[in-house]
Every structure is written in structure tokens, then in C-alpha cells.
Motif scaffolding. Structure first.
Motif, PDB file in Angstrom:
ATOM      1  N   ALA A  79      79.083 -50.746  37.218  1.00 23.45           N
ATOM      2  CA  ALA A  79      79.242 -49.372  37.721  1.00 23.45           C
ATOM      3  C   ALA A  79      80.367 -48.664  36.957  1.00 23.45           C
ATOM      4  N   LYS A  80      81.479 -49.384  36.713  1.00 19.54           N
ATOM      5  CA  LYS A  80      82.597 -48.783  35.956  1.00 19.54           C
ATOM      6  C   LYS A  80      82.149 -48.384  34.557  1.00 19.54           C
ATOM      7  N   LYS A  81      81.374 -49.294  33.934  1.00 20.30           N
ATOM      8  CA  LYS A  81      80.875 -49.006  32.579  1.00 20.30           C
ATOM      9  C   LYS A  81      79.976 -47.779  32.567  1.00 20.30           C
ATOM     10  N   GLU A  82      79.317 -47.530  33.695  1.00 17.64           N
ATOM     11  CA  GLU A  82      78.415 -46.384  33.760  1.00 17.64           C
ATOM     12  C   GLU A  82      79.143 -45.142  34.293  1.00 17.64           C
ATOM     13  N   ASN A  83      80.474 -45.170  34.151  1.00 11.93           N
ATOM     14  CA  ASN A  83      81.329 -44.010  34.477  1.00 11.93           C
ATOM     15  C   ASN A  83      81.375 -43.658  35.955  1.00 11.93           C
ATOM     16  N   VAL A  84      81.127 -44.610  36.811  1.00 13.85           N
ATOM     17  CA  VAL A  84      81.304 -44.358  38.244  1.00 13.85           C
ATOM     18  C   VAL A  84      82.807 -44.460  38.532  1.00 13.85           C
ATOM     19  N   GLU A  85      83.333 -43.458  39.231  1.00 13.10           N
ATOM     20  CA  GLU A  85      84.762 -43.455  39.581  1.00 13.10           C
ATOM     21  C   GLU A  85      84.952 -44.222  40.894  1.00 13.10           C
ATOM     22  N   PHE A  86      86.027 -44.978  41.004  1.00 15.48           N
ATOM     23  CA  PHE A  86      86.307 -45.722  42.238  1.00 15.48           C
ATOM     24  C   PHE A  86      87.535 -45.141  42.919  1.00 15.48           C
ATOM     25  N   LEU A  87      87.371 -44.639  44.125  1.00 17.19           N
ATOM     26  CA  LEU A  87      88.510 -44.146  44.905  1.00 17.19           C
ATOM     27  C   LEU A  87      88.813 -45.189  45.976  1.00 17.19           C
ATOM     28  N   PHE A  88      89.664 -46.158  45.596  1.00 13.92           N
ATOM     29  CA  PHE A  88      90.022 -47.209  46.550  1.00 13.92           C
ATOM     30  C   PHE A  88      91.015 -46.669  47.570  1.00 13.92           C
ATOM     31  N   GLN A  89      91.034 -47.332  48.733  1.00 13.56           N
ATOM     32  CA  GLN A  89      91.945 -46.958  49.835  1.00 13.56           C
ATOM     33  C   GLN A  89      91.866 -45.471  50.153  1.00 13.56           C
ATOM     34  N   ASN A  90      90.626 -45.005  50.233  1.00  9.49           N
ATOM     35  CA  ASN A  90      90.343 -43.629  50.622  1.00  9.49           C
ATOM     36  C   ASN A  90      89.306 -43.651  51.725  1.00  9.49           C
ATOM     37  N   ILE A 133      82.831 -43.483  44.076  1.00  6.37           N
ATOM     38  CA  ILE A 133      82.704 -44.376  45.233  1.00  6.37           C
ATOM     39  C   ILE A 133      83.967 -44.237  46.081  1.00  6.37           C
ATOM     40  N   ILE A 134      83.771 -43.975  47.359  1.00  2.86           N
ATOM     41  CA  ILE A 134      84.908 -43.810  48.275  1.00  2.86           C
ATOM     42  C   ILE A 134      84.943 -45.057  49.164  1.00  2.86           C
ATOM     43  N   TYR A 135      86.015 -45.831  49.018  1.00  2.00           N
ATOM     44  CA  TYR A 135      86.067 -47.101  49.749  1.00  2.00           C
ATOM     45  C   TYR A 135      87.405 -47.240  50.472  1.00  2.00           C
ATOM     46  N   ARG A 136      87.341 -47.606  51.743  1.00  2.00           N
ATOM     47  CA  ARG A 136      88.543 -47.635  52.594  1.00  2.00           C
ATOM     48  C   ARG A 136      89.538 -48.728  52.209  1.00  2.00           C
ATOM     49  N   ARG A 137      89.016 -49.802  51.594  1.00  2.00           N
ATOM     50  CA  ARG A 137      89.897 -50.918  51.240  1.00  2.00           C
ATOM     51  C   ARG A 137      90.121 -50.928  49.720  1.00  2.00           C
ATOM     52  N   GLY A 138      90.601 -52.067  49.184  1.00  2.00           N
ATOM     53  CA  GLY A 138      90.881 -52.168  47.753  1.00  2.00           C
ATOM     54  C   GLY A 138      89.814 -52.969  47.012  1.00  2.00           C
TER      55      GLY A 138
END
Ligand code: SF4
Length: 420
Positions: free
Chosen positions: A292-303, A273-278
């Protein structure tokens, strides 16, 4: 907590913040929690909602009722949604029916057509039928439910719950026509000739492409097409074949971003997940983020995503700083110069918003807002006599419960209009 414990844990606050401030449809929360007779408790609930089995499963409760619960100040909030779900499921199991009013507003039956059988249209249909309107829902799809059926993944909302809920609404005498598109199969003029009033609740699910390319997809459309395939063919095989093992970037931070990410991760894709904020600014429900985290989705915050090259399967991203801007309630992302980097992605899914279908609205000849939604007044009336509108197509906040609120309130306004 067990049901009885929830009842005892709720303080029955005289100011009812959960109901007044927290619940967009103002369900009588302390009243239904403290009613020990569960059939009576269900009827208290159904004074304000006909979708309790659904809203209790999909509402953003931590930002709504539970978010303002007094118990939550020093500890855990009352599990309001668990109680609502219990009462609603119990009612479906025991076949408690929604009741027509003994003393309805309409003494003489009038005909109302509802265009779009999603949460707003279904709610309006039920509240109109309770007050003696003869309602017909027209829907372009093969099934009623709109966003509930075609937008929300089945791991979050079991299809049997939607079907049983719709059945209860239809039992009020509501009629429906499926696979019928206004402007293609029937004109608005024909509808206006036959009905005394019309409620437009056709949603707003058209993609907004901020980037383009062969492998740039819309999150809303992806979920819609997947659910259609499941309904029509009973399988999601072609989607699994397409996405299994692929690297997919999902741009956005709301519940659609979570739904589409979890759906793709379950198919075996590597999702970021690419998200502009935090994290703190993310509009998605906390529980959905955790799932989503448990299902191994990666979070790219401030991107932030700048470009996507479908041919070379490469995205250009840039890091952001969050700054407080005057007049803004949320921190705003500002790109950090020189922090650009490349990331390999097979697909980019945009889950950053949707818009109404402009050509459909044009066929209705009603006035539009600057942003292309149907313009309505405080009584849900459009610029054209007899036609009302609500839900996403009239730019309501895009949640099931807000759409339901519009449906209920529009029904009251239509009833008053029909009395004239
Ligand atoms: Fe009960 Fe919480 Fe509502 Fe107070 S705010 S009445 S404790 S659910």
C-alpha cells in the motif's frame, strides 16, 4: 529461494511449531516440504486443505506459519507459503485430482445442501464429497467463490486460480445452483425436506456504519460491487470515473482497509488510511502494508475520525495516545483533547468490520448470538435439527483459512450426524 533450497533450509523440527501452532488448519508442513515427489507432496497437503493455491496467496503467513518458524528466530523463516503455492500450482497444471476415499465414512449416500459457496462452503463440500455425500451448493451470486471472488481484489488473487480450484472441487461430484437465494427463491423448509443435512456458510458481509452520509461508503460493499461489475460487465469503468483524482479516507487497519485502499489508489485516487493505533498494532499483513505504501497510500497513524460532512466534503479527525489498559492485549487509543483538525475528503470508506445479514438468519429460524451471528455448539450444530453452520456467519475469525477450517471440521461433524 528456489524450491530445492527451501526443502534443504527447513530443519524438519520434531515439534513442528509451524504446523501445530502456526497453521490454523494444521497442514502437515514439514512433511510436504520434505516429500521430494511433488505429486505425493500435494496429496499430503490435500489431506487437510482443498484451497492450497488460494491460502498460499492470501494467508497472513507472517502471523501464522512463518511467524512461528524456528528458522525465523535468527534469520529468515522458511518460505512455507512459496512451497505450498508451488505444489498447488503444479497440481493444477498437471491436473492432479482430489480423491474420493476408497473406504468412505458414508456407506450409503446421503444428501447435503450447502448454503453459500465461499471458502467455508467449498471446503465442506469437498470433504463431504470425499466421504460419499451427495453435495449441492446453493449460492445467491452469479459465480461460486463468495469472499474469494467478490471480496479479494484480483491483483491479490488471480481469478483463474479461484476458478481452477473450484473446478477441482466440483469434479468430486459436487453440484451447485447459482443466483438462488434462500428465503427468496427457495425456503429453508423445502431444503430441509429434500436434504439429510444443511451447512450454512453464507458469510457476514453486511456493512457496519459508524458514521453516515451520502459519501460514506462501506469497504466490503465497495469491493463486492466492484467485483460484481467486473464479472457482469467485464469493466471497472464506472468506479474509475467516480473515484479517479478524488481524496479518499479509509478508516481501518485490517486487510480490507489495505485491499480497498490499494484498489482505489490504482484507480487514481489519493488515499489516506486513518487508523486509531500505530503501525505495530495494525492487524493487516506487513507485506500488504508495504504494498500500500508503494502505491502511494498515505498512513495517518494514531488518528481517529470523529465526523464526516458529506456536503462540505470535510472530515474532523483527532489525534490519539496509546495507553495500556488492564486486561487488554493491545494498546488502546485515547483521543487527545484539543488535537482536533479538519481534513478535506471527497469520500470516507469504512473498513472497520462487517456483520451477518440478520433478515437472512431470521428466515432460517435458528438461534442467534447476542451479536446476531448464528449460534452453534462445539459440533457446529445450530439450534435446529439437521442445520449446521460455520465460517463468518457463525462468528469465526474473518480469514479465508479460518473459514476453511470450519468447513472441514463441520464436514466431519455432519458425516458423524449422518451415520446416526
Ligand atoms: Fe521447518 Fe520452520 Fe516448520 Fe521447523 S518450524 S519444521 S524449520 S518450517
Amino acid at each position: 529461494m528456489e524450491i530445492e533450497e527451501i526443502r534443504n533450509y527447513c530443519l524438519n523440527c520434531p515439534t513442528k511449531p509451524c504446523e501445530v501452532k502456526g497453521c490454523p488448519i494444521h497442514n502437515k508442513i514439514p512433511e510436504f516440504i520434505h516429500e521430494e515427489n511433488e505429486e505425493k507432496a500435494f496429496y499430503i497437503l490435500s489431506e487437510t486443505t482443498v484451497l492450497p493455491a488460494i491460502c498460499s496467496r492470501v494467508c497472513q503467513v507472517s502471523k501464522q506459519c512463518k511467524g512461528v518458524c524456528v528458522r525465523g528466530i535468527r534469520g529468515e523463516s522458511v518460505e512455507i507459503n512459496k512451497m505450498e503455492m508451488h505444489l498447488a500450482d503444479n497440481a493444477l497444471k498437471n491436473n492432479y485430482k482430489f480423491k474420493k476415499k476408497k473406504n468412505p465414512i458414508l456407506k450409503e449416500q446421503k444428501k447435503v445442501c450447502i448454503i453459500g459457496g465461499g471458502p467455508s462452503g467449498l471446503t465442506a463440500a469437498a470433504f463431504l464429497a470425499m466421504d460419499n455425500a451427495k453435495v449441492t451448493i446453493i449460492d445467491k451470486n452469479e459465480k461460486l467463490g463468495g469472499l474469494l471472488e467478490y471480496g479479494i481484489p484480483d491483483f491479490r488473487l488471480d481469478r483463474s486460480i479461484i476458478e481452477k480450484t473450484i473446478q477441482k472441487i466440483l469434479e468430486l461430484g459436487v453440484d451447485f445452483k447459482l443466483n438462488t437465494e434462500v428465503g427468496r427463491d427457495i425456503s429453508i423448509e423445502e431444503i430441509l425436506k429434500e436434504y439429510d443435512a444443511v451447512y450454512i456458510s453464507a458469510g457476514a458481509n453486511e456493512p457496519i456504519y459508524t458514521l453516515s452520509g451520502e459519501n460514506v461508503l462501506s469497504g466490503n460493499k465497495l469491493l463486492e460491487e466492484l467485483n460484481k461489475e467486473k464479472i457482469e460487465k467485464g469493466t471497472e469503468k464506472s468506479f474509475i470515473e467516480k473515484f479517479k483524482g478524488k481524496k479518499i479516507g479509509v478508516s481501518g487497519g485490517g486487510n480490507v482497509a489495505m485491499d480497498v485502499s490499494r484498489t482505489l489508489a490504482r484507480m487514481g485516487a489519493e488515499v489516506s488510511i486513518i487508523y486509531r493505533r500505530g503501525l505495530d498494532e495494525m492487524p493487516a499483513e506487513k507485506e500488504e502494508i508495504e504494498m500500500a505504501k508503494k502505491e502511494n497510500v498515505e498512513f495517518l497513524f494514531q488518528n481517529n475520525i470523529l465526523k464526516f460532512d458529506s456536503e462540505n466534503k470535510e472530515a474532523e479527525l483527532i489525534k490519539t495516545n496509546l495507553v495500556k489498559k488492564e486486561g487488554d492485549t493491545r494498546l488502546s487509543p485515547v483521543n487527545i483533547e484539543g488535537s482536533n483538525y479538519k481534513k478535506h475528503l471527497d469520500y470516507l470508506v469504512l473498513a472497520t468490520g462487517a456483520q451477518p445479514n440478520d433478515s437472512f438468519i431470521k428466515k432460517l429460524s435458528v438461534e442467534q448470538t447476542e451479536r446476531g451471528y448464528i449460534k452453534i455448539n462445539e459440533n457446529y450444530q445450530t439450534s435446529k435439527d439437521k442445520i449446521f453452520a460455520g465460517g463468518d456467519i457463525a462468528e469465526t475469525r474473518k480469514t479465508v483459512v479460518n473459514a476453511a477450517y470450519d468447513g472441514r471440521e463441520a464436514a466431519q461433524n455432519i458425516l458423524q450426524y449422518l451415520l446416526k
